[in-house]
Design a protein around this motif. Structure first.
Motif, PDB file in Angstrom:
ATOM      1  N   ARG A 127       0.845  -1.213   0.000  1.00 31.11           N
ATOM      2  CA  ARG A 127       0.000   0.000   0.000  1.00 31.11           C
ATOM      3  C   ARG A 127       0.869   1.248   0.000  1.00 31.11           C
ATOM      4  O   ARG A 127       0.572   2.216  -0.688  1.00 31.11           O
ATOM      5  N   GLU A 128       1.938   1.231   0.784  1.00 32.22           N
ATOM      6  CA  GLU A 128       2.777   2.424   0.863  1.00 32.22           C
ATOM      7  C   GLU A 128       3.582   2.639  -0.404  1.00 32.22           C
ATOM      8  O   GLU A 128       3.969   3.770  -0.695  1.00 32.22           O
ATOM      9  N   ALA A 129       3.826   1.588  -1.162  1.00 33.75           N
ATOM     10  CA  ALA A 129       4.508   1.753  -2.440  1.00 33.75           C
ATOM     11  C   ALA A 129       3.554   2.309  -3.503  1.00 33.75           C
ATOM     12  O   ALA A 129       3.952   3.099  -4.352  1.00 33.75           O
ATOM     13  N   ARG A 130       2.303   1.905  -3.447  1.00 33.33           N
ATOM     14  CA  ARG A 130       1.317   2.334  -4.450  1.00 33.33           C
ATOM     15  C   ARG A 130       0.693   3.700  -4.144  1.00 33.33           C
ATOM     16  O   ARG A 130       0.243   4.383  -5.046  1.00 33.33           O
ATOM     17  N   TRP A 131       0.607   4.039  -2.876  1.00 28.23           N
ATOM     18  CA  TRP A 131      -0.126   5.222  -2.452  1.00 28.23           C
ATOM     19  C   TRP A 131       0.744   6.128  -1.587  1.00 28.23           C
ATOM     20  O   TRP A 131       1.651   5.663  -0.919  1.00 28.23           O
ATOM     21  N   ILE A 132       0.414   7.402  -1.572  1.00 27.63           N
ATOM     22  CA  ILE A 132       1.043   8.366  -0.673  1.00 27.63           C
ATOM     23  C   ILE A 132       0.040   8.649   0.439  1.00 27.63           C
ATOM     24  O   ILE A 132      -1.099   9.039   0.169  1.00 27.63           O
ATOM     25  N   TYR A 133       0.463   8.434   1.667  1.00 28.19           N
ATOM     26  CA  TYR A 133      -0.398   8.716   2.818  1.00 28.19           C
ATOM     27  C   TYR A 133       0.470   9.257   3.930  1.00 28.19           C
ATOM     28  O   TYR A 133       1.386   8.590   4.398  1.00 28.19           O
ATOM     29  N   ASP A 134       0.162  10.477   4.354  1.00 34.24           N
ATOM     30  CA  ASP A 134       0.970  11.142   5.372  1.00 34.24           C
ATOM     31  C   ASP A 134       0.402  11.016   6.783  1.00 34.24           C
ATOM     32  O   ASP A 134       0.940  11.567   7.727  1.00 34.24           O
ATOM     33  N   GLY A 135      -0.695  10.296   6.926  1.00 35.29           N
ATOM     34  CA  GLY A 135      -1.311  10.126   8.233  1.00 35.29           C
ATOM     35  C   GLY A 135      -2.302  11.226   8.574  1.00 35.29           C
ATOM     36  O   GLY A 135      -2.986  11.144   9.584  1.00 35.29           O
ATOM     37  N   ALA A 136      -2.380  12.241   7.742  1.00 36.60           N
ATOM     38  CA  ALA A 136      -3.289  13.350   8.019  1.00 36.60           C
ATOM     39  C   ALA A 136      -4.315  13.555   6.908  1.00 36.60           C
ATOM     40  O   ALA A 136      -5.492  13.717   7.173  1.00 36.60           O
ATOM     41  N   SER A 137      -3.857  13.530   5.667  1.00 30.14           N
ATOM     42  CA  SER A 137      -4.782  13.747   4.549  1.00 30.14           C
ATOM     43  C   SER A 137      -5.110  12.410   3.883  1.00 30.14           C
ATOM     44  O   SER A 137      -4.473  11.398   4.151  1.00 30.14           O
ATOM     45  N   ALA A 138      -6.093  12.435   3.016  1.00 32.05           N
ATOM     46  CA  ALA A 138      -6.528  11.209   2.344  1.00 32.05           C
ATOM     47  C   ALA A 138      -5.415  10.633   1.468  1.00 32.05           C
ATOM     48  O   ALA A 138      -4.642  11.389   0.859  1.00 32.05           O
ATOM     49  N   PRO A 139      -5.302   9.303   1.393  1.00 29.99           N
ATOM     50  CA  PRO A 139      -4.297   8.686   0.516  1.00 29.99           C
ATOM     51  C   PRO A 139      -4.562   9.057  -0.942  1.00 29.99           C
ATOM     52  O   PRO A 139      -5.705   9.225  -1.354  1.00 29.99           O
ATOM     53  N   ARG A 140      -3.486   9.173  -1.698  1.00 26.58           N
ATOM     54  CA  ARG A 140      -3.614   9.443  -3.133  1.00 26.58           C
ATOM     55  C   ARG A 140      -2.614   8.571  -3.881  1.00 26.58           C
ATOM     56  O   ARG A 140      -1.567   8.209  -3.335  1.00 26.58           O
ATOM     57  N   PRO A 141      -2.929   8.228  -5.123  1.00 24.16           N
ATOM     58  CA  PRO A 141      -2.035   7.346  -5.881  1.00 24.16           C
ATOM     59  C   PRO A 141      -0.648   7.952  -6.048  1.00 24.16           C
ATOM     60  O   PRO A 141      -0.498   9.150  -6.251  1.00 24.16           O
ATOM     61  N   ARG A 142       0.344   7.103  -5.968  1.00 23.04           N
ATOM     62  CA  ARG A 142       1.726   7.533  -6.157  1.00 23.04           C
ATOM     63  C   ARG A 142       2.020   7.571  -7.653  1.00 23.04           C
ATOM     64  O   ARG A 142       1.683   6.642  -8.374  1.00 23.04           O
TER      65      ARG A 142
END
Length: 143
Positions: A101-116
């Motif tokens: 998931r972390e390779a495919r998506w960007i998620y900073d823990g605060a905003s919604a995940p978005r595709p990498r």
């Protein structure tokens, strides 16, 4: 106190572990809180099946203990935050799920995940995941 303020206090008691507001039956509020936490655990398990499976019989107990004082951010983000908190102790399958998931998506823990969009390398629990040009390669440590 306005009705809206009382409702907000009740919601906080149900979802964030805040004290039960005056005028509400603590036993009923606690029963509803437990039911909501179980429902939340089920929703997160659907988004994070390997994480839930890896924790086995302890899944609901561990997740609800973690979630008890945290308002929900949605099942995807709740599972992601929970997995990150367990990162050092994640079983291999759950670590692979998190790393992918972390390779495919960007998620900073605060905003919604978005595709990498760019390449990424992520690892957890002995698994390394590489994401390049929309493709994902999973490499597991040999045993």
């Amino acid at each position: 106190m306005s009705l809206a303020a009382r409702q907000a206090e009740l919601v906080e008691a149900l979802t964030s572990g805040k004290p039960v507001p005056p005028g509400f039956d603590p036993d009923r509020v606690n029963a509803a809180r437990v039911a909501l936490l179980r429902k939340r655990a089920g929703e997160v398990a659907r988004q994070w099946p390997m994480l839930a499976s890896a924790l086995g019989d302890g899944w609901k107990r561990e997740f609800t203990a973690w979630a008890r004082t945290r308002p929900t951010q949605g099942s995807l983000r709740d599972g992601w935050d929970f997995a990150r908190d367990l990162r050092a102790d994640l079983p291999a399958a759950a670590g692979e799920e998190l790393a992918e998931r972390e390779a495919r998506w960007i998620y900073d823990g605060a905003s919604a995940p978005r595709p990498r969009r760019g390449p990424a390398v992520r690892s957890a629990s002995g698994t390394v995941v590489v994401h390049i040009a929309g493709r994902v390669r999973v490499m597991r440590r040999s045993r």
